[in-house]
Design a protein around this motif. Sequence first.
Motif, short mmCIF file in Angstrom:
data_model
loop_
_atom_site.label_atom_id
_atom_site.label_comp_id
_atom_site.label_asym_id
_atom_site.label_seq_id
_atom_site.Cartn_x
_atom_site.Cartn_y
_atom_site.Cartn_z
N GLU A 90 -6.46 9.09 13.00
CA GLU A 90 -6.88 7.83 13.45
C GLU A 90 -5.79 6.88 13.71
N ARG A 94 -4.86 5.01 17.24
CA ARG A 94 -4.90 3.41 17.38
C ARG A 94 -3.76 2.81 18.04
N ARG A 123 -15.38 7.34 14.88
CA ARG A 123 -14.65 6.13 14.38
C ARG A 123 -14.14 5.29 15.58
N ASP A 126 -16.86 4.46 17.78
CA ASP A 126 -17.88 3.16 17.54
C ASP A 126 -17.19 1.88 17.45
N ASP A 127 -15.76 1.80 17.07
CA ASP A 127 -15.11 0.69 17.21
C ASP A 127 -14.61 0.28 18.76
N VAL A 129 -12.39 1.57 20.33
CA VAL A 129 -10.95 1.76 20.53
C VAL A 129 -10.62 2.66 21.79
#
Length: 264
Positions: A90, A94, A123, A126-127, A129
Motif C-alpha cells: 500500500e 501511494r 483500501r 475506498d480512499d 487514491v
Amino acid sequence: MYLADRTWPELGEYVANESLAVVPLGSTEQHGPHLPLATDHLIAEHLAREAADRAEVLCTPTINIGVSPHHRQFHGTMWVDPPAFRDYVESLSRNLSYHGIDRIVFVNAHGGNIVHLREVGRRLRDDGVAYALEWMWNDSIPDLVDDLFEHNGPHGGPKETAMIQHIAPELVHEEEFERARDEGVVDLTEIEMMVHGSRTFYDAIDNTESGVLGDQTDATAEKGEQLFEAAADQLVQLIDWVTDQPLDALLAKPHVDPQPGSGR
C-alpha cells in the motif's frame, strides 16, 4: 518502460500523459527439488515487463518476497507477515499515486499474495487514491493450462516448471523431475484436503514431501512458451481495458440517496 532504467525527466514525460503502472510481485520460496526459489518472482517480472513493453506502460521493480509462511519448513523460504506485506504494498502504491499514477495492476505469481493484494486494492480504492487490481497469470488462461497438462498441481507443478523452462532454463533441474513427482502428490484427489467441510492443513509439507504437486515430467519449454505468450496477451488486454475506463467509473461509488445526515 522499466521505471528503474529511466531518468527522472523521462518519467516526467510519461506521467504527463499516462497514469497506469504495473507492479510485479512474487515470492522467494521452495518450489521443490527441481525449480529455484525465485520461480514466482521470475514469472511475475518477465510477464510484467513483457506486457509493459507491448502496451507501452510503466513497470516498477519487482517485489520478490511475499506471504509464504506455509512453505517455511523448506530451506531458504523467505516470507513477511501479512500485515507487513499489505502495508508495504500500500505504501509503495501511494508513492506511485504521488507521482501521478492512479491505476495499478499488481502482476502476481504467488497464490499466497492474492487475498492481501485485493485488500490493498480495496483500501486504495475506498480512499480515492487509485484503482488497483490483482492479476494472477494462470487464472487468466485456465483452459490452456488444463489442455496442456493432465496433472497440473497448484504449486511447483508442470505449469510453473514449463514457464521457468521457457524464461530461465539454466535454473531448472530436469534430472529431479521424477523425484519431485514421486515424493509429491500427482493427483490432488489422492489427498484428503477437506474433512467434513473443513480445510485441515496449514503448510505444504502436511501434504507433500517434495514440497510440490502435479506431474513435473509433463513440462516442456515449448509448453512454457505457449503459457507465457497467452498470459502476456491477457495481461496486455487487461492493461488496455483499465486504461480505457474513466477513473470515476473505477473508484468506489457514493452512498445511495438519501445521503447519511442529509436530513439533519
